[in-house]
Design an enzyme around this catalytic site. Sequence first.
Site, mmCIF file in Angstrom:
data_model
loop_
_atom_site.group_PDB
_atom_site.id
_atom_site.type_symbol
_atom_site.label_atom_id
_atom_site.label_comp_id
_atom_site.label_asym_id
_atom_site.label_seq_id
_atom_site.Cartn_x
_atom_site.Cartn_y
_atom_site.Cartn_z
ATOM 1 N N HIS A 45 95.310 -75.725 7.848
ATOM 2 C CA HIS A 45 95.409 -76.696 6.884
ATOM 3 C C HIS A 45 95.286 -75.991 5.486
ATOM 4 O O HIS A 45 96.000 -76.190 4.345
ATOM 5 C CB HIS A 45 94.487 -77.879 6.854
ATOM 6 C CG HIS A 45 94.707 -78.583 8.006
ATOM 7 N ND1 HIS A 45 94.143 -78.745 8.968
ATOM 8 C CD2 HIS A 45 95.615 -79.503 8.438
ATOM 9 C CE1 HIS A 45 94.515 -79.779 10.081
ATOM 10 N NE2 HIS A 45 95.675 -80.249 9.342
ATOM 11 N N GLN A 162 108.484 -80.767 14.861
ATOM 12 C CA GLN A 162 108.382 -81.874 13.540
ATOM 13 C C GLN A 162 108.653 -81.433 12.207
ATOM 14 O O GLN A 162 109.368 -82.040 11.477
ATOM 15 C CB GLN A 162 106.755 -81.934 13.604
ATOM 16 C CG GLN A 162 106.116 -82.602 12.022
ATOM 17 C CD GLN A 162 104.711 -83.037 12.360
ATOM 18 O OE1 GLN A 162 104.120 -83.959 12.787
ATOM 19 N NE2 GLN A 162 103.952 -82.138 11.420
HETATM 20 O O1 PAF Z 1 101.001 -82.854 11.476
HETATM 21 C C1 PAF Z 1 100.139 -83.777 11.442
HETATM 22 O O2 PAF Z 1 99.092 -83.596 11.346
HETATM 23 C C2 PAF Z 1 100.956 -85.337 11.345
HETATM 24 O O3 PAF Z 1 102.004 -85.273 12.422
HETATM 25 C C3 PAF Z 1 101.480 -85.779 10.002
HETATM 26 C C4 PAF Z 1 102.402 -84.969 9.487
HETATM 27 C C5 PAF Z 1 100.205 -85.722 9.154
HETATM 28 C C6 PAF Z 1 101.983 -87.103 10.366
HETATM 29 O O4 PAF Z 1 101.001 -88.002 10.847
#
Ligand code: PAF
Length: 288
Positions: A45, A162
């Site tokens: 992150h 995603q």
């Molecule tokens: O990747 C994540 O942490 C989640 O899928 C997100 C993009 C925050 C959506 O809840």
Amino acid sequence: MFAILLISQMKTFTLKSELKSYLNGIRKDKIVSFIPTMGSLHEGHLSLLQKAKESSDVIVCSIFVNPTQFNNPSDLEKYPRTTEIDINILTEKKCTILYLPEASDLYQENEQAKQFDFGGLDNFMEGEGRKGHFNGVATIVEKLFRIISPEKAFFGEKDLQQLQIIKYISKQLQIPIEIIGIPTKREESGLAMSSRNKLLSETGIQKATLIYQTLKYIKENSDNFTVDQLKKIAIEKFSHQTDVNLEYLEIVSLEKLQPISEFKDANENAACIAASISSVRLIDNIIF
Ligand code: PAF
């Protein structure tokens, strides 16, 4: 020099109405970047935050464990939550704004995920094994994009499917935003950083390194074997490791995320794995 340096104290909002009006007040001529998270922050992150800082004036992070993307209630319950620590990390790393809502700020009572058409990007892998997962992800991401209206949003490449799906729906929904994918951060062992790693034992962490070793093997041997041969060899590696349950191993085209029978040009292929180690489900991929 970006104005983020001038806004030193992180502002935290739990209500979208207050966040929106604050953003409206400060955003003129500024680049607002957004990093959605489910908390339990790690170096992965922080690499998104670092990258966002290079080209933004205001950085909004959200922490929200989104219930509609969990198709398994015990997975939702077990999901690691470390909010106090996360707030300290974001403050220290000079995030400008944290949005930390309760579910009631984002969902009506009993609201379900919206149904999206992902143009086939969800046909395999996570979309196949976790029914409804991407509708939940897209539902929350669309809501967050509409609240924050960022110029850019940053996502990790670890969640490759995603990432591609969010790029796709942003276009479909005509949301004017740049979606930026950031390479996966790894431990020295190669294990992809993930909030779920916190649920693994020491032995589990060691066993999980098989995932990246196998992905690397596929990348390094793509000139020596056909897709089918390589897939077989790679799957075989999992049958020798106890407590590591391979859910899928796919070699796909990066663009469409459909399994391929022949390799495409360099950097147009991806190998993707989902495996559980003592019931902790991990995913990873490599682009080659
Ligand atoms: O990747 C994540 O942490 C989640 O899928 C997100 C993009 C925050 C959506 O809840």
